[in-house]
Design a protein around this motif. Structure first.
Motif, PDB file in Angstrom:
ATOM      1  N   MET A  43       0.823  -1.215   0.000  1.00 31.13           N
ATOM      2  CA  MET A  43       0.000   0.000   0.000  1.00 31.13           C
ATOM      3  C   MET A  43       0.855   1.263   0.000  1.00 31.13           C
ATOM      4  SD  MET A  43      -1.650   0.272   3.804  1.00 31.13           S
ATOM      5  CE  MET A  43      -0.679   0.624   5.269  1.00 31.13           C
ATOM      6  N   HIS A  44       2.170   1.127   0.239  1.00 29.89           N
ATOM      7  CA  HIS A  44       3.069   2.271   0.156  1.00 29.89           C
ATOM      8  C   HIS A  44       3.412   2.579  -1.299  1.00 29.89           C
ATOM      9  CE1 HIS A  44       4.768   1.227   4.440  1.00 29.89           C
ATOM     10  NE2 HIS A  44       3.453   1.291   4.400  1.00 29.89           N
ATOM     11  N   ASP A  91       7.437  -2.266  -8.201  1.00 27.63           N
ATOM     12  CA  ASP A  91       6.690  -1.313  -7.378  1.00 27.63           C
ATOM     13  C   ASP A  91       5.197  -1.553  -7.518  1.00 27.63           C
ATOM     14  OD1 ASP A  91       9.028  -0.063  -6.605  1.00 27.63           O
ATOM     15  OD2 ASP A  91       8.876   1.539  -8.092  1.00 27.63           O
ATOM     16  N   ALA A  92       4.467  -1.401  -6.414  1.00 26.96           N
ATOM     17  CA  ALA A  92       3.003  -1.477  -6.501  1.00 26.96           C
ATOM     18  C   ALA A  92       2.464  -0.381  -7.418  1.00 26.96           C
ATOM     19  CB  ALA A  92       2.392  -1.359  -5.102  1.00 26.96           C
ATOM     20  N   GLY A 116      -7.088   2.498  -0.421  1.00 21.38           N
ATOM     21  CA  GLY A 116      -7.246   3.936  -0.545  1.00 21.38           C
ATOM     22  C   GLY A 116      -5.931   4.671  -0.335  1.00 21.38           C
ATOM     23  N   GLN A 117      -5.078   4.144   0.552  1.00 17.41           N
ATOM     24  CA  GLN A 117      -3.760   4.741   0.736  1.00 17.41           C
ATOM     25  C   GLN A 117      -2.932   4.604  -0.531  1.00 17.41           C
ATOM     26  OE1 GLN A 117      -1.595   4.616   4.423  1.00 17.41           O
ATOM     27  NE2 GLN A 117      -3.122   3.281   5.337  1.00 17.41           N
ATOM     28  N   LEU A 118      -2.931   3.408  -1.123  1.00 17.77           N
ATOM     29  CA  LEU A 118      -2.209   3.218  -2.377  1.00 17.77           C
ATOM     30  C   LEU A 118      -2.755   4.155  -3.453  1.00 17.77           C
ATOM     31  CD1 LEU A 118      -0.193   1.613  -4.159  1.00 17.77           C
ATOM     32  CD2 LEU A 118      -2.077   0.041  -4.658  1.00 17.77           C
ATOM     33  N   MET A 119      -4.082   4.242  -3.554  1.00 22.41           N
ATOM     34  CA  MET A 119      -4.693   5.041  -4.615  1.00 22.41           C
ATOM     35  C   MET A 119      -4.445   6.525  -4.409  1.00 22.41           C
ATOM     36  SD  MET A 119      -6.032   4.261  -7.417  1.00 22.41           S
ATOM     37  CE  MET A 119      -6.479   2.561  -7.021  1.00 22.41           C
TER      38      MET A 119
END
Length: 351
Positions: free
Chosen positions: A133-134, A146-147, A179-182
């Motif tokens: 999520m980072h 990377d995500a 939501g943090q990732l987005m």
């Protein structure tokens, strides 16, 4: 085929009026489901990446091994439980509320995984717990992906005209950890820039994240945004709360804070949160000092971030018009949020 050919001799239709009515009701419900485009989740492996392809798990409402005629893709990113199958069902509820037909709307629920997950594979990028999520790199399986790059690769995958010849819009929705990732991807990501020539529109939906990435060092203090002057919380400006020590994914873009904000302000972004998502002691709420400087709980942090956007808009003379909805009566619950008419109507207004 005659209607009664589906039923063997001595079937329910021949055993009395009550059973006959029940059988007809079942058939009617099935027909309604097919008409509305309801389909069961299909677990599939996407082959993402241009130079060194890798596998990525997803749940979809279409066979992705064949060309898909959909003009819209709705992509969901789960929370810390990595339960993409549940989010797929939540997405079905959203599509139903919005009146969207599966024949024209691809529903895709991504599954970020750890090495311990039963669905993990050696050719998948795998992260330590919630590090995906980072936006940063996978540490196991296919290392070094990377995500954020997964989202970049997904956009290119959905923009492939051989796979999706009619694609016009991609809606990326992340809730909680997703939501943090987005939220970070909506600012740091550059994947949508590669779709400019395709005419495909990308929208970002940020649902109830625990924290936000701020673009510079101002935070809300005594009712106004001011630069932070304290040594008590040095992490407030470090990534993932600020851009100090930002990942290479961002630094390679060579963008200053104002440039980054200008690009972000031009994007189609919608924020949402449940009205009752206001527990400062929620079990998965980030309570580090960097997060606490953004507000006491999720509702406050989201509304403060919208105020921060307005502050930067005024500071740098950059217009910004991002939407925000607070959904009455709901706490930290993706299933309930995505099953409300206000969310469906906001994300997919009827013409």
């Amino acid at each position: 085929m005659p209607y009664d050919a589906f039923w063997a001799q001595g079937s329910l239709l021949e055993r009395g009026p009550n059973l006959r009515r029940k059988a007809i009701l079942v058939i009617a419900l099935l027909a309604t489901a097919l008409h509305c485009g309801l389909v069961s989740a299909s677990q599939q492996l996407l082959r993402l990446g241009q130079n060194e392809p890798y596998d990525f798990l997803a749940f979809a409402n279409a066979d992705l091994d064949a060309a898909v005629p959909a003009s819209r893709a709705v992509v969901l990113v789960h929370g810390v439980r990595r339960n993409a199958d549940d989010y797929f069902e939540n997405g079905q509820s959203l599509l139903n509320k919005a009146g969207l037909d599966a024949r024209d709307t691809l529903l895709l629920s991504l599954n970020f995984l750890t090495a311990e997950d039963s669905r993990a594979g050696s050719d998948m990028p795998l992260w330590a717990r919630d590090k995906w999520m980072h936006g940063t790199a996978s540490g196991k399986g296919r290392r070094g992906i990377d995500a954020f790059a997964v989202l970049d690769d997904l956009l290119l995958y959905l923009a492939d005209r051989q796979r999706f010849p009619g694609m016009q819009e991609i809606v990326l929705i992340g809730h909680s950890a997703g939501g943090q990732l987005m939220q970070r991807y909506s600012i740091l990501g550059d994947g949508d820039e590669r779709l400019t020539s395709t005419g495909i529109k990308v929208r970002y939906v940020i649902s109830a994240p625990s924290s936000y990435v701020y673009i510079e060092d101002s935070r809300l203090q005594d009712g106004t945004f001011q630069p932070v002057r304290t040594v008590m919380c040095p992490s407030f400006s470090r990534y993932r709360y600020g851009l100090d020590r930002a990942p290479f994914y961002l630094t390679r873009q060579n963008l200053g804070a104002e440039q980054l904000f200008r690009r972000y302000a031009a994007r189609d972004v919608t924020f949402m949160v449940g009205e009752r998502d206001n527990d400062p002691w929620h079990r998965v709420l980030d309570r580090t000092c960097g997060a606490n400087m953004q507000g006491a709980q999720r509702v406050e942090r989201q509304l403060n971030y919208l105020r921060y956007e307005a502050f930067l808009s005024s500071k740098w003379g950059v217009p910004i018009h991002h939407r925000q909805i607070t959904v009455a009566g709901i706490g930290h619950n993706a299933a309930r949020l995505l099953d409300t008419q206000i969310v469906a109507d906001t994300l997919f207004p009827r013409r």
